[in-house]
Design a protein around this motif. Structure first.
Motif, PDB file in Angstrom:
ATOM      1  N   ALA A 193      30.626 -34.051  42.887  1.00  0.00           N
ATOM      2  CA  ALA A 193      29.857 -34.668  41.791  1.00  0.00           C
ATOM      3  C   ALA A 193      29.440 -36.102  42.115  1.00  0.00           C
ATOM      4  O   ALA A 193      29.051 -36.862  41.234  1.00  0.00           O
ATOM      5  CB  ALA A 193      30.645 -34.638  40.479  1.00  0.00           C
ATOM      6  N   ASN A 194      29.512 -36.455  43.394  1.00  0.00           N
ATOM      7  CA  ASN A 194      29.164 -37.824  43.792  1.00  0.00           C
ATOM      8  C   ASN A 194      27.929 -37.819  44.682  1.00  0.00           C
ATOM      9  O   ASN A 194      28.010 -37.522  45.867  1.00  0.00           O
ATOM     10  CB  ASN A 194      30.345 -38.464  44.530  1.00  0.00           C
ATOM     11  CG  ASN A 194      30.048 -39.910  44.914  1.00  0.00           C
ATOM     12  OD1 ASN A 194      29.031 -40.484  44.522  1.00  0.00           O
ATOM     13  ND2 ASN A 194      30.941 -40.492  45.694  1.00  0.00           N
ATOM     14  N   ARG A 195      26.794 -38.156  44.078  1.00  0.00           N
ATOM     15  CA  ARG A 195      25.546 -38.273  44.838  1.00  0.00           C
ATOM     16  C   ARG A 195      25.016 -39.694  44.791  1.00  0.00           C
ATOM     17  O   ARG A 195      23.828 -39.945  45.010  1.00  0.00           O
ATOM     18  CB  ARG A 195      24.518 -37.273  44.282  1.00  0.00           C
ATOM     19  CG  ARG A 195      24.912 -35.835  44.533  1.00  0.00           C
ATOM     20  CD  ARG A 195      23.971 -34.827  43.932  1.00  0.00           C
ATOM     21  NE  ARG A 195      24.077 -34.744  42.478  1.00  0.00           N
ATOM     22  CZ  ARG A 195      25.010 -34.035  41.836  1.00  0.00           C
ATOM     23  NH1 ARG A 195      25.918 -33.359  42.519  1.00  0.00           N
ATOM     24  NH2 ARG A 195      25.034 -33.997  40.524  1.00  0.00           N
ATOM     25  N   LYS A 196      25.910 -40.640  44.501  1.00  0.00           N
ATOM     26  CA  LYS A 196      25.528 -42.054  44.432  1.00  0.00           C
ATOM     27  C   LYS A 196      25.336 -42.613  45.846  1.00  0.00           C
ATOM     28  O   LYS A 196      26.051 -42.227  46.775  1.00  0.00           O
ATOM     29  CB  LYS A 196      26.589 -42.853  43.688  1.00  0.00           C
ATOM     30  CG  LYS A 196      26.754 -42.449  42.225  1.00  0.00           C
ATOM     31  CD  LYS A 196      27.788 -43.326  41.533  1.00  0.00           C
ATOM     32  CE  LYS A 196      27.943 -42.967  40.074  1.00  0.00           C
ATOM     33  NZ  LYS A 196      28.933 -43.842  39.379  1.00  0.00           N
ATOM     34  N   PRO A 197      24.391 -43.538  46.025  1.00  0.00           N
ATOM     35  CA  PRO A 197      24.132 -44.072  47.362  1.00  0.00           C
ATOM     36  C   PRO A 197      25.149 -45.109  47.834  1.00  0.00           C
ATOM     37  O   PRO A 197      25.243 -45.382  49.032  1.00  0.00           O
ATOM     38  CB  PRO A 197      22.744 -44.702  47.219  1.00  0.00           C
ATOM     39  CG  PRO A 197      22.655 -45.074  45.769  1.00  0.00           C
ATOM     40  CD  PRO A 197      23.403 -44.014  45.038  1.00  0.00           C
ATOM     41  N   GLN A 198      25.921 -45.688  46.912  1.00  0.00           N
ATOM     42  CA  GLN A 198      26.857 -46.742  47.314  1.00  0.00           C
ATOM     43  C   GLN A 198      27.972 -46.178  48.192  1.00  0.00           C
ATOM     44  O   GLN A 198      28.554 -45.136  47.877  1.00  0.00           O
ATOM     45  CB  GLN A 198      27.498 -47.408  46.088  1.00  0.00           C
ATOM     46  CG  GLN A 198      26.499 -48.041  45.136  1.00  0.00           C
ATOM     47  CD  GLN A 198      26.177 -47.116  43.975  1.00  0.00           C
ATOM     48  OE1 GLN A 198      26.052 -45.916  44.155  1.00  0.00           O
ATOM     49  NE2 GLN A 198      26.050 -47.686  42.786  1.00  0.00           N
ATOM     50  N   PRO A 199      28.307 -46.860  49.291  1.00  0.00           N
ATOM     51  CA  PRO A 199      29.383 -46.372  50.166  1.00  0.00           C
ATOM     52  C   PRO A 199      30.747 -46.318  49.486  1.00  0.00           C
ATOM     53  O   PRO A 199      31.523 -45.399  49.720  1.00  0.00           O
ATOM     54  CB  PRO A 199      29.389 -47.392  51.312  1.00  0.00           C
ATOM     55  CG  PRO A 199      28.043 -48.026  51.280  1.00  0.00           C
ATOM     56  CD  PRO A 199      27.636 -48.052  49.843  1.00  0.00           C
ATOM     57  N   ALA A 200      31.054 -47.317  48.638  1.00  0.00           N
ATOM     58  CA  ALA A 200      32.378 -47.367  48.024  1.00  0.00           C
ATOM     59  C   ALA A 200      32.336 -47.661  46.528  1.00  0.00           C
ATOM     60  O   ALA A 200      33.158 -47.161  45.772  1.00  0.00           O
ATOM     61  CB  ALA A 200      33.232 -48.430  48.718  1.00  0.00           C
ATOM     62  N   ALA A 201      31.377 -48.449  46.073  1.00  0.00           N
ATOM     63  CA  ALA A 201      31.337 -48.869  44.672  1.00  0.00           C
ATOM     64  C   ALA A 201      30.965 -47.737  43.722  1.00  0.00           C
ATOM     65  O   ALA A 201      30.906 -47.940  42.509  1.00  0.00           O
ATOM     66  CB  ALA A 201      30.355 -50.031  44.498  1.00  0.00           C
ATOM     67  N   TRP A 202      30.723 -46.524  44.257  1.00  0.00           N
ATOM     68  CA  TRP A 202      30.434 -45.379  43.394  1.00  0.00           C
ATOM     69  C   TRP A 202      31.587 -45.105  42.433  1.00  0.00           C
ATOM     70  O   TRP A 202      31.411 -44.442  41.401  1.00  0.00           O
ATOM     71  CB  TRP A 202      30.152 -44.129  44.219  1.00  0.00           C
ATOM     72  CG  TRP A 202      31.247 -43.725  45.174  1.00  0.00           C
ATOM     73  CD1 TRP A 202      31.285 -43.964  46.513  1.00  0.00           C
ATOM     74  CD2 TRP A 202      32.463 -43.028  44.863  1.00  0.00           C
ATOM     75  NE1 TRP A 202      32.439 -43.453  47.065  1.00  0.00           N
ATOM     76  CE2 TRP A 202      33.178 -42.866  46.075  1.00  0.00           C
ATOM     77  CE3 TRP A 202      33.009 -42.512  43.687  1.00  0.00           C
ATOM     78  CZ2 TRP A 202      34.411 -42.230  46.133  1.00  0.00           C
ATOM     79  CZ3 TRP A 202      34.243 -41.874  43.748  1.00  0.00           C
ATOM     80  CH2 TRP A 202      34.937 -41.742  44.964  1.00  0.00           C
ATOM     81  N   GLY A 203      32.786 -45.583  42.759  1.00  0.00           N
ATOM     82  CA  GLY A 203      33.949 -45.323  41.930  1.00  0.00           C
ATOM     83  C   GLY A 203      34.024 -46.160  40.673  1.00  0.00           C
ATOM     84  O   GLY A 203      34.959 -46.008  39.886  1.00  0.00           O
TER      85      GLY A 203
END
Length: 211
Positions: A147-157
């Motif tokens: 469910a993670n399609r965010k572009p941020q390498p780490a800050a997606w959390g």
């Protein structure tokens, strides 16, 4: 908590082809077969007999990966994509490949670092395990983007626009997405071949070891 698993598979002859499998590889049939799961939508299901598939570059913007990767030398298989809505409203995209001539086994693939999947087209020296490797060897296989399609390498959390942890998405990365991928994939295999895998494996980079 994740999805409830099914029972274990039983012994059978190899390879397993199953009458009517091609007719069962449809969105409508699999949606009905998976209807007992909450939050499930079968978004794609079709038989791929072309020997190849085209894989798009992941939204994470991983360096060294082409915008479009052609994966070839594939056996005939049922190509399935399932969308699973989980805690926090996050929607995981689960890809499941089930060979027509199946060896009775399942091999799930996991990711590395802060992702739950390995993209196609990585440099060979990374030895990344992608779905084409087990499929060519007769395994049913699957992957999930957690469910993670965010572009941020780490800050997606983090929750959007805050410094607060998005715990449902983080827990999906930690363990839940791999569990749910496995439960859904086994249900798809049983719906298509009429039986569960006799053996199941998980392979990946740090995501494989973490499980």
């Amino acid at each position: 908590q994740g999805l409830e698993p099914s029972r274990e598979g039983s012994e059978s002859e190899l390879p397993i082809t199953g009458p009517g499998l091609l007719e069962r590889c449809t969105r409508a049939y699999l949606q009905s077969a998976l209807g007992h799961f909450e939050g499930i939508e079968v978004s794609r299901a079709s038989v791929n007999r072309s020997g190849r598939c085209v894989a798009a570059k992941p939204t994470t913007g991983m360096p060294g990966v082409a915008d479009e990767v052609i994966v070839d030398d594939l056996p005939d298989f049922c190509d399935v994509e399932v969308l699973l809505t989980g805690p926090g409203g996050h929607v995981a995209r689960i890809a499941i490949w089930v060979p027509i001539a199946w060896n009775g086994r399942f091999m799930g693939t996991a990711g590395g670092g802060l992702r739950t999947e390995m993209p196609f087209g990585l440099p060979p020296y990374l030895r990344a395990m992608t779905m084409d490797f087990p499929l060519r060897r007769g395994f049913a296989t699957a992957k999930t983007d957690g469910a993670n399609r965010k572009p941020q390498p780490a800050a997606w959390g983090l929750l959007e626009g805050t410094d607060q942890i998005d715990w449902p998405l983080t827990e999906s990365w930690i363990h839940r997405s791999t569990h749910d991928m496995t439960v859904v994939a086994k249900a798809v295999i049983e719906a298509l071949h009429g039986k569960l895998p006799r053996f199941a494996y998980l392979i990946g980079c740090s995501g494989g070891g973490r499980q």
